[in-house]
Design a protein around this motif. Structure first.
Motif, short mmCIF file in Angstrom:
data_model
loop_
_atom_site.label_atom_id
_atom_site.label_comp_id
_atom_site.label_asym_id
_atom_site.label_seq_id
_atom_site.Cartn_x
_atom_site.Cartn_y
_atom_site.Cartn_z
N GLY A 91 0.81 -1.20 0.00
CA GLY A 91 0.00 0.00 0.00
C GLY A 91 0.84 1.25 0.00
O GLY A 91 2.00 1.25 -0.43
N SER A 92 0.24 2.33 0.49
CA SER A 92 0.94 3.61 0.47
C SER A 92 0.71 4.37 1.77
O SER A 92 -0.29 4.18 2.46
CB SER A 92 0.47 4.44 -0.72
OG SER A 92 -0.93 4.65 -0.65
N VAL A 93 1.69 5.23 2.07
CA VAL A 93 1.62 6.10 3.25
C VAL A 93 1.83 7.54 2.80
O VAL A 93 2.24 7.80 1.67
CB VAL A 93 2.68 5.69 4.30
CG1 VAL A 93 2.36 4.34 4.92
CG2 VAL A 93 4.08 5.67 3.71
N ALA A 94 1.58 8.48 3.70
CA ALA A 94 1.63 9.90 3.34
C ALA A 94 3.05 10.41 3.10
O ALA A 94 3.27 11.21 2.20
CB ALA A 94 0.94 10.73 4.41
N ASP A 95 4.02 9.97 3.91
CA ASP A 95 5.40 10.42 3.69
C ASP A 95 6.38 9.28 3.93
O ASP A 95 6.06 8.26 4.52
CB ASP A 95 5.73 11.65 4.54
CG ASP A 95 5.65 11.40 6.03
OD1 ASP A 95 6.16 10.36 6.49
OD2 ASP A 95 5.09 12.25 6.75
N ALA A 96 7.61 9.50 3.49
CA ALA A 96 8.63 8.44 3.51
C ALA A 96 8.98 7.99 4.93
O ALA A 96 9.33 6.82 5.14
CB ALA A 96 9.88 8.92 2.79
N ALA A 97 8.89 8.87 5.90
CA ALA A 97 9.23 8.52 7.28
C ALA A 97 8.28 7.45 7.83
O ALA A 97 8.66 6.66 8.70
CB ALA A 97 9.21 9.75 8.16
N GLN A 98 7.06 7.44 7.33
CA GLN A 98 6.07 6.48 7.83
C GLN A 98 6.34 5.06 7.36
O GLN A 98 5.91 4.10 8.00
CB GLN A 98 4.67 6.91 7.42
CG GLN A 98 4.19 8.16 8.13
CD GLN A 98 2.80 8.56 7.72
OE1 GLN A 98 2.21 8.01 6.80
NE2 GLN A 98 2.24 9.54 8.43
N ILE A 99 7.06 4.91 6.26
CA ILE A 99 7.37 3.56 5.76
C ILE A 99 8.14 2.77 6.80
O ILE A 99 7.78 1.65 7.16
CB ILE A 99 8.14 3.63 4.42
CG1 ILE A 99 7.24 4.20 3.32
CG2 ILE A 99 8.66 2.25 4.03
CD1 ILE A 99 7.94 4.44 2.00
N GLY A 100 9.21 3.35 7.33
CA GLY A 100 10.01 2.69 8.36
C GLY A 100 9.26 2.53 9.66
O GLY A 100 9.42 1.53 10.37
N LYS A 101 8.43 3.51 9.96
CA LYS A 101 7.66 3.46 11.21
C LYS A 101 6.66 2.31 11.21
O LYS A 101 6.52 1.59 12.19
CB LYS A 101 6.94 4.80 11.42
CG LYS A 101 6.39 4.99 12.79
CD LYS A 101 5.91 6.42 12.97
CE LYS A 101 5.58 6.69 14.41
NZ LYS A 101 5.15 8.06 14.64
N VAL A 102 5.97 2.13 10.07
CA VAL A 102 4.99 1.03 9.96
C VAL A 102 5.71 -0.31 10.05
O VAL A 102 5.24 -1.24 10.73
CB VAL A 102 4.19 1.14 8.65
CG1 VAL A 102 3.34 -0.10 8.42
CG2 VAL A 102 3.32 2.39 8.66
N GLU A 103 6.86 -0.43 9.41
CA GLU A 103 7.63 -1.68 9.47
C GLU A 103 8.06 -1.96 10.91
O GLU A 103 7.98 -3.09 11.38
CB GLU A 103 8.85 -1.60 8.56
CG GLU A 103 9.65 -2.88 8.55
CD GLU A 103 10.82 -2.84 7.58
OE1 GLU A 103 11.68 -3.73 7.70
OE2 GLU A 103 10.88 -1.94 6.73
N GLU A 104 8.52 -0.94 11.59
CA GLU A 104 8.95 -1.10 13.00
C GLU A 104 7.79 -1.55 13.88
O GLU A 104 7.95 -2.43 14.74
CB GLU A 104 9.51 0.23 13.50
CG GLU A 104 10.07 0.18 14.90
CD GLU A 104 10.57 1.55 15.35
OE1 GLU A 104 10.42 1.85 16.54
OE2 GLU A 104 11.09 2.30 14.51
N ILE A 105 6.63 -0.97 13.66
CA ILE A 105 5.44 -1.35 14.44
C ILE A 105 5.10 -2.81 14.17
O ILE A 105 4.82 -3.58 15.10
CB ILE A 105 4.25 -0.43 14.10
CG1 ILE A 105 4.50 0.98 14.63
CG2 ILE A 105 2.96 -0.99 14.67
CD1 ILE A 105 3.52 2.01 14.13
N ALA A 106 5.14 -3.23 12.90
CA ALA A 106 4.80 -4.61 12.54
C ALA A 106 5.79 -5.59 13.16
O ALA A 106 5.40 -6.65 13.65
CB ALA A 106 4.77 -4.76 11.03
N ARG A 107 7.07 -5.24 13.16
CA ARG A 107 8.08 -6.12 13.76
C ARG A 107 7.88 -6.28 15.26
O ARG A 107 8.25 -7.30 15.84
CB ARG A 107 9.48 -5.58 13.50
CG ARG A 107 9.95 -5.76 12.09
CD ARG A 107 11.42 -5.38 11.94
NE ARG A 107 11.80 -5.31 10.54
CZ ARG A 107 12.10 -6.38 9.80
NH1 ARG A 107 12.05 -7.57 10.33
NH2 ARG A 107 12.43 -6.23 8.53
N GLY A 108 7.28 -5.31 15.91
CA GLY A 108 7.07 -5.35 17.35
C GLY A 108 5.86 -6.17 17.78
O GLY A 108 5.66 -6.40 18.97
#
Length: 128
Positions: A91-108
């Motif tokens: 999918g897509s997110v609003a800005d590039a910083a959110q890509i890493g943030k979503v991945e970090e949340i999923a890993r947790g």
């Protein structure tokens, strides 16, 4: 002439009947055991499949819930696929910083063993 023809037909009929009954018994036993083996083979994956599907769905819901808790991320454009602990984010997110943030949340999220991140940045309609 007629007697030999009738005798030939009777002989052919007897041979056909004898061969059908001779083949029917071993074949029936083989098909019964093959059917039992196929049924038991199908029963095991069939019983495991709903359980793993349920586990995948539960993990997917947990990841969605974890992403949804972060109010800075719009999770409406994100899809999550979970398979045996492996999670794929699309999918897509609003800005590039959110890509890493979503991945970090999923890993947790407990139960997640790996994350494949296929998220992109949503392009604005203004072209800027």
């Amino acid at each position: 002439m007629m007697n030999s023809r009738v005798a030939g037909l009777v002989f052919a009929t007897l041979v056909a009947m004898a061969s059908m009954s001779a083949w029917a018994q071993p074949q029936a036993a083989a098909s019964d055991s093959a059917g039992a083996q196929a049924a038991s083979a199908m029963a095991a994956p069939g019983a495991a499949a709903p359980t793993s599907r349920q586990a995948n769905r539960a993990l997917r819901r947990k990841v969605y819930a974890a992403i949804g808790k972060d109010k800075s991320i719009n999770a409406g454009n994100i899809s999550v696929i979970a398979k045996g602990g492996a999670v794929t984010l699309n999918g897509s997110v609003a800005d590039a910083a959110q890509i890493g943030k979503v991945e970090e949340i999923a890993r947790g999220v407990p139960g997640v063993t790996s994350v494949t991140n296929k998220l992109t940045v949503m392009k604005s309609f203004g072209g800027m």
